[in-house]
Design an enzyme around this catalytic site. Structure first.
Site, PDB file in Angstrom:
ATOM      1  N   ASP A  61       6.926  -2.046   2.631  1.00  0.00           N
ATOM      2  CA  ASP A  61       6.814  -1.866   1.178  1.00  0.00           C
ATOM      3  C   ASP A  61       8.022  -1.095   0.648  1.00  0.00           C
ATOM      4  OD1 ASP A  61       5.635  -2.077  -1.301  1.00  0.00           O
ATOM      5  OD2 ASP A  61       4.309  -0.350  -1.022  1.00  0.00           O
ATOM      6  N   ASN A 119       0.730 -11.786  -3.735  1.00  0.00           N
ATOM      7  CA  ASN A 119       2.124 -11.725  -4.222  1.00  0.00           C
ATOM      8  C   ASN A 119       2.498 -12.891  -5.148  1.00  0.00           C
ATOM      9  OD1 ASN A 119       3.497 -10.195  -1.197  1.00  0.00           O
ATOM     10  ND2 ASN A 119       2.911  -9.249  -3.130  1.00  0.00           N
TER      11      ASN A 119
END
Ligand code: FPP
Length: 254
Positions: A32, A80
């Site tokens: 991330d 996503n």
């Protein structure tokens, strides 16, 4: 769940605690902070993903060198798809490019290759590169590398439940025979042991729908560093910290 931010090792055992017996067999990583890193550099978000791909290369090679048995990387979640189309296009192109450019390394290091996630929604070019990479790696016997692409833990469990229900409908399985082992072997990760260590970069204390079933007893290590800043020294810190954890799996101290 008690999560600790463990930026620094509590003792300095250094290389000593990286001896093979103390290493996690399966490492899973939530990569991330690509966007945040790009912002701090005054770059477009996608540059963070491009830099992130370089770090993927570095970490795959280092884990293979350390003889980690399995490495799972969260590359693209089923959530996503909510991102802007240009970022999605860039990420899909990057994945395709990565698969093509990494084949040499995967062959050299004898790395087994697989993916976790739903195939639908993925562009045909990416699917083609995945299948070709799997074909080229099928005789490999070294570290297993799983890329989680269009992956969601709840979706994985729903897919497993659907498959098990079909087995019951066909009379191949009774409801009483549905055990934890049956469920584990119906997941995308069938045959792969659960992660021993889950690493997350960029400081968030979340699982983010990653390997929900499989991380039940994983040790969790979170660093404030973003993925593009992550390096071999950080991996060593995570492994040193892992070597000091006492894993009880619900039992008592030894
Ligand atoms: C999270 O950063 C990262 C992703 C959604 C994608 C992960 C992709 C890579 C590491 C590069 C590509 C990988 C391969 C194997 C080619 P973010 O965009 O959510 O960052 P932010 O939270 O700071 O916005």
């Amino acid at each position: 769940m008690a999560l600790s931010r463990t930026e620094k090792p509590k003792t300095t055992r250094g290389q000593d605690s990286l001896k093979p017996g103390s290493l996690p067999a399966h490492v899973a990583i939530i990569m991330d902070g690509n966007g945040r890193w790009a912002r701090t550099q005054g770059l477009p978000r996608v540059e963070g993903h491009a830099r992130g791909m370089d770090v993927v290369r570095l970490i795959v090679e280092e884990c293979s060198r350390l003889k980690i048995e399995h490495l799972t990387l969260f590359c693209f979640s089923s959530e996503n798809w909510k991102r802007p189309q240009p970022e999605l296009d860039f990420l899909m192109q990057l994945l395709g490019r990565y698969l093509v450019s990494e084949r040499k390394l995967l062959a050299e290091k004898n790395i087994r290759f697989g993916t976790l996630g739903r195939k639908d929604q993925l562009p045909a070019e990416v699917l083609g590169e995945i299948e070709e990479t799997k074909r080229l790696c099928r005789e490999n016997t070294g570290m297993g590398l799983s890329l989680a692409i269009n992956y969601g833990g709840r979706g994985e469990i729903a897919d497993a439940v659907r498959n098990i229900a079909k087995q019951v409908q066909l009379g191949k399985l009774t409801p009483e025979e549905i055990s934890e082992e049956v469920i584990s072997s119906s997941l995308y990760t069938a045959g792969i042991p659960d992660p021993d260590l889950l690493i997350r970069t960029a400081g968030e204390m979340r699982i983010s729908n990653f390997l929900l079933w499989q991380v039940s007893y994983s040790e969790i290590w979170v660093t404030e560093k973003t993925w593009p800043e992550f390096g071999i020294a950080d991996l060593q810190l995570a492994f040193q910290d892992f070597a000091r954890r006492e894993r009880k799996f619900g039992g008592l101290n030894s």
